[in-house]
Design a protein around this motif. Structure first.
Motif, PDB file in Angstrom:
ATOM      1  N   UNK A 129     -32.463  25.587 -31.786  1.00  0.00           N
ATOM      2  CA  UNK A 129     -31.157  26.099 -31.469  1.00  0.00           C
ATOM      3  C   UNK A 129     -30.216  25.320 -32.416  1.00  0.00           C
ATOM      4  N   UNK A 130     -29.636  25.918 -33.160  1.00  0.00           N
ATOM      5  CA  UNK A 130     -28.781  25.330 -34.264  1.00  0.00           C
ATOM      6  C   UNK A 130     -27.496  24.724 -33.582  1.00  0.00           C
ATOM      7  N   UNK A 131     -27.008  23.619 -34.171  1.00  0.00           N
ATOM      8  CA  UNK A 131     -25.666  23.194 -33.700  1.00  0.00           C
ATOM      9  C   UNK A 131     -25.348  22.344 -32.542  1.00  0.00           C
ATOM     10  N   UNK A 132     -26.467  22.184 -31.482  1.00  0.00           N
ATOM     11  CA  UNK A 132     -26.260  21.416 -30.647  1.00  0.00           C
ATOM     12  C   UNK A 132     -27.530  20.574 -30.208  1.00  0.00           C
ATOM     13  N   UNK A 133     -27.244  19.588 -29.190  1.00  0.00           N
ATOM     14  CA  UNK A 133     -28.096  18.635 -29.008  1.00  0.00           C
ATOM     15  C   UNK A 133     -28.063  18.431 -27.473  1.00  0.00           C
ATOM     16  N   UNK A 134     -29.316  18.647 -26.710  1.00  0.00           N
ATOM     17  CA  UNK A 134     -29.418  18.666 -25.250  1.00  0.00           C
ATOM     18  C   UNK A 134     -30.036  17.399 -24.837  1.00  0.00           C
ATOM     19  N   UNK A 135     -29.821  17.065 -23.667  1.00  0.00           N
ATOM     20  CA  UNK A 135     -30.365  15.763 -22.664  1.00  0.00           C
ATOM     21  C   UNK A 135     -31.921  15.837 -22.969  1.00  0.00           C
ATOM     22  N   UNK A 136     -32.457  14.581 -23.467  1.00  0.00           N
ATOM     23  CA  UNK A 136     -33.909  14.444 -23.609  1.00  0.00           C
ATOM     24  C   UNK A 136     -34.674  14.570 -22.260  1.00  0.00           C
ATOM     25  N   UNK A 137     -35.566  15.456 -22.483  1.00  0.00           N
ATOM     26  CA  UNK A 137     -36.677  15.225 -21.588  1.00  0.00           C
ATOM     27  C   UNK A 137     -37.644  14.066 -21.538  1.00  0.00           C
ATOM     28  N   UNK A 144     -36.893  10.561 -18.681  1.00  0.00           N
ATOM     29  CA  UNK A 144     -35.891  11.658 -19.119  1.00  0.00           C
ATOM     30  C   UNK A 144     -34.468  10.966 -18.768  1.00  0.00           C
ATOM     31  N   UNK A 145     -33.599  11.883 -19.486  1.00  0.00           N
ATOM     32  CA  UNK A 145     -32.470  11.584 -19.642  1.00  0.00           C
ATOM     33  C   UNK A 145     -31.430  12.307 -18.306  1.00  0.00           C
ATOM     34  N   UNK A 146     -30.396  11.854 -17.894  1.00  0.00           N
ATOM     35  CA  UNK A 146     -30.021  12.663 -16.771  1.00  0.00           C
ATOM     36  C   UNK A 146     -29.451  13.776 -17.442  1.00  0.00           C
ATOM     37  N   UNK A 147     -29.550  14.564 -16.308  1.00  0.00           N
ATOM     38  CA  UNK A 147     -29.062  16.181 -16.571  1.00  0.00           C
ATOM     39  C   UNK A 147     -30.199  17.022 -17.477  1.00  0.00           C
ATOM     40  N   UNK A 148     -31.442  16.502 -17.832  1.00  0.00           N
ATOM     41  CA  UNK A 148     -32.007  17.205 -18.823  1.00  0.00           C
ATOM     42  C   UNK A 148     -32.999  18.339 -18.006  1.00  0.00           C
ATOM     43  N   UNK A 149     -33.244  18.227 -16.782  1.00  0.00           N
ATOM     44  CA  UNK A 149     -33.605  19.329 -15.898  1.00  0.00           C
ATOM     45  C   UNK A 149     -32.721  20.302 -15.545  1.00  0.00           C
ATOM     46  N   UNK A 241     -20.872  16.798 -17.960  1.00  0.00           N
ATOM     47  CA  UNK A 241     -19.632  15.944 -17.887  1.00  0.00           C
ATOM     48  C   UNK A 241     -19.235  15.819 -16.370  1.00  0.00           C
ATOM     49  N   UNK A 242     -19.925  16.241 -15.312  1.00  0.00           N
ATOM     50  CA  UNK A 242     -19.401  16.337 -13.923  1.00  0.00           C
ATOM     51  C   UNK A 242     -18.641  14.942 -13.571  1.00  0.00           C
ATOM     52  N   UNK A 243     -19.268  13.856 -13.962  1.00  0.00           N
ATOM     53  CA  UNK A 243     -18.890  12.525 -13.658  1.00  0.00           C
ATOM     54  C   UNK A 243     -18.250  11.750 -14.922  1.00  0.00           C
ATOM     55  N   UNK A 244     -17.573  12.637 -15.433  1.00  0.00           N
ATOM     56  CA  UNK A 244     -16.973  11.931 -16.630  1.00  0.00           C
ATOM     57  C   UNK A 244     -17.704  12.045 -18.224  1.00  0.00           C
ATOM     58  N   UNK A 245     -16.964  11.340 -19.061  1.00  0.00           N
ATOM     59  CA  UNK A 245     -17.659  11.466 -20.347  1.00  0.00           C
ATOM     60  C   UNK A 245     -18.164   9.964 -20.561  1.00  0.00           C
ATOM     61  N   UNK A 246     -18.380   9.154 -19.798  1.00  0.00           N
ATOM     62  CA  UNK A 246     -19.112   7.738 -20.086  1.00  0.00           C
ATOM     63  C   UNK A 246     -20.589   8.019 -20.200  1.00  0.00           C
ATOM     64  N   UNK A 247     -21.033   9.052 -19.830  1.00  0.00           N
ATOM     65  CA  UNK A 247     -22.510   9.251 -19.965  1.00  0.00           C
ATOM     66  C   UNK A 247     -23.265   8.949 -21.358  1.00  0.00           C
ATOM     67  N   UNK A 248     -24.262   8.581 -21.422  1.00  0.00           N
ATOM     68  CA  UNK A 248     -24.946   8.496 -22.829  1.00  0.00           C
ATOM     69  C   UNK A 248     -25.166   9.794 -23.295  1.00  0.00           C
ATOM     70  N   UNK A 250     -27.092  12.628 -26.002  1.00  0.00           N
ATOM     71  CA  UNK A 250     -28.451  12.650 -26.467  1.00  0.00           C
ATOM     72  C   UNK A 250     -28.492  11.958 -27.575  1.00  0.00           C
ATOM     73  N   UNK A 251     -27.583  11.940 -28.638  1.00  0.00           N
ATOM     74  CA  UNK A 251     -27.811  11.130 -30.060  1.00  0.00           C
ATOM     75  C   UNK A 251     -28.070   9.497 -29.755  1.00  0.00           C
ATOM     76  N   UNK A 252     -26.879   9.159 -28.720  1.00  0.00           N
ATOM     77  CA  UNK A 252     -27.052   7.728 -28.398  1.00  0.00           C
ATOM     78  C   UNK A 252     -28.404   7.347 -27.637  1.00  0.00           C
ATOM     79  N   UNK A 253     -28.952   8.394 -26.713  1.00  0.00           N
ATOM     80  CA  UNK A 253     -30.182   7.868 -26.221  1.00  0.00           C
ATOM     81  C   UNK A 253     -31.352   7.888 -27.213  1.00  0.00           C
ATOM     82  N   UNK A 254     -31.308   8.685 -28.160  1.00  0.00           N
ATOM     83  CA  UNK A 254     -32.398   8.684 -29.012  1.00  0.00           C
ATOM     84  C   UNK A 254     -32.344   7.405 -30.052  1.00  0.00           C
ATOM     85  N   UNK A 255     -31.149   7.049 -30.396  1.00  0.00           N
ATOM     86  CA  UNK A 255     -30.981   6.043 -31.220  1.00  0.00           C
ATOM     87  C   UNK A 255     -31.108   4.518 -30.412  1.00  0.00           C
TER      88      UNK A 255
END
Length: 299
Positions: A129-137, A144-149, A241-248, A250-255
């Motif tokens: 899917x173009x233009x978006x990045x989802x939480x990593x499984x 797995x990254x939080x919220x991936x499921x 973003x339910x708990x705010x925007x401080x979560x890691x 997907x790009x930061x997780x992969x980096x």
């Protein structure tokens, strides 16, 4: 029973004089054309019909069996294609069965979409899917990254088993076809012009972030619209973003994991590069002559 008023003379087995005249004049004009010109014209007309029919079939009726059928010229045209989503393996990619032409739905249904994994093997396109990045499984031993499921469940609910429109854009580094994806209404006639962007719907629900790496595709909406929709989801605390925007992200997780893998590789290389060619002597010097060859020359 009413009688059809045929022209005079028709009941005698002969066509009317008007039709006879038309046929005679057409025959005379045809006979006036030289035979080579007539043959060449027939050949040209047949060739044009064949080429036009082939192009029409390839554009509207030929099914793209798998990724190998998506050639560079197809990607260059950025074609819109229609198909059914057969499986969703991750939160930003899925499998797509191309359904060109007609005959896939009732009341005019004579073509069937396979339903088993065995029958679908090598018959679908792997879509990113173009233009978006989802939480990593969880992949390759990484957690797995939080919220991936939750993100995966949302995507399956929205597109699995449904007909969608995709615009072919390019291939990514994993040979997946990057596409702009549109969701259409469940009506008798599907049309890409009336569809909603799946990427923007995912951003609106808060289950993905805007993909900003090199080669990102945003379609007619543009990067600014993607970021605006993402910021609106953050402000409303939807999805991840339910708990705010401080979560890691997907790009930061992969980096982070890429840096960890690079550090592990460096340590392994350093261990393998430790000196083994010589042995220290009693006076602290290294004896370069080791092994049976060294012993041979030391005698």
């Amino acid at each position: 029973m009413p009688v059809i008023p045929w022209p005079a003379g028709w009941n005698k087995g002969e066509p009317p004089e008007e039709i006879q005249g038309l046929v005679s004049r057409a025959q005379a004009k045809l006979n006036a054309i030289p035979a080579p010109v007539l043959a060449l014209s027939a050949f040209a007309l047949g060739s044009i019909t064949t080429v036009s029919g082939t192009l029409f079939y390839r554009r509207y009726f030929r099914r793209l069996q798998n990724g190998d059928w998506v050639t560079p010229d197809v990607l260059a045209k950025k074609r819109w294609v229609k198909g059914r989503v057969t499986s969703v393996g991750d939160s930003d990619n899925f499998r797509f069965y191309h359904t060109p032409g007609f005959g896939w739905r009732w009341p005019i249904k004579f073509r069937i979409i396979p339903s088993t994994a065995k029958d679908l093997k090598d018959k679908t396109l792997h879509i990113r899917i173009a233009g978006v990045d989802a939480p990593e499984a969880a992949h390759f031993g990484k957690p797995a990254q939080p919220y991936s499921e939750e993100s995966l469940a949302w995507l399956r609910q929205e597109i699995l088993g449904k007909t969608v429109y995709c615009q072919l854009l390019r291939r990514d580094q994993y040979s997946r076809i990057v596409r702009t994806l549109l969701l259409t209404e469940e009506t008798f006639i599907y049309h890409w012009a009336s569809g909603k962007s799946l990427s923007l719907e995912m951003l609106k629900a808060g289950w993905v972030t805007t993909y900003e790496q090199a080669g990102a595709e945003y379609g007619k909406w543009g990067k600014e619209e993607f970021i605006r929709v993402e910021n609106a989801a953050k402000a409303a605390r939807r999805g991840m973003w339910a708990k705010g925007t401080t979560a890691e992200s997907p790009s930061e997780y992969k980096r982070r994991h890429a840096q960890a893998d690079s550090a592990d590789t460096t340590r392994v290389v350093d261990k393998r590069a430790a000196p083994t060619s010589g042995k220290a002597t009693s006076n602290g010097k290294t004896n370069e002559k080791t092994g049976w060859l060294g012993r041979l020359f030391s005698k």
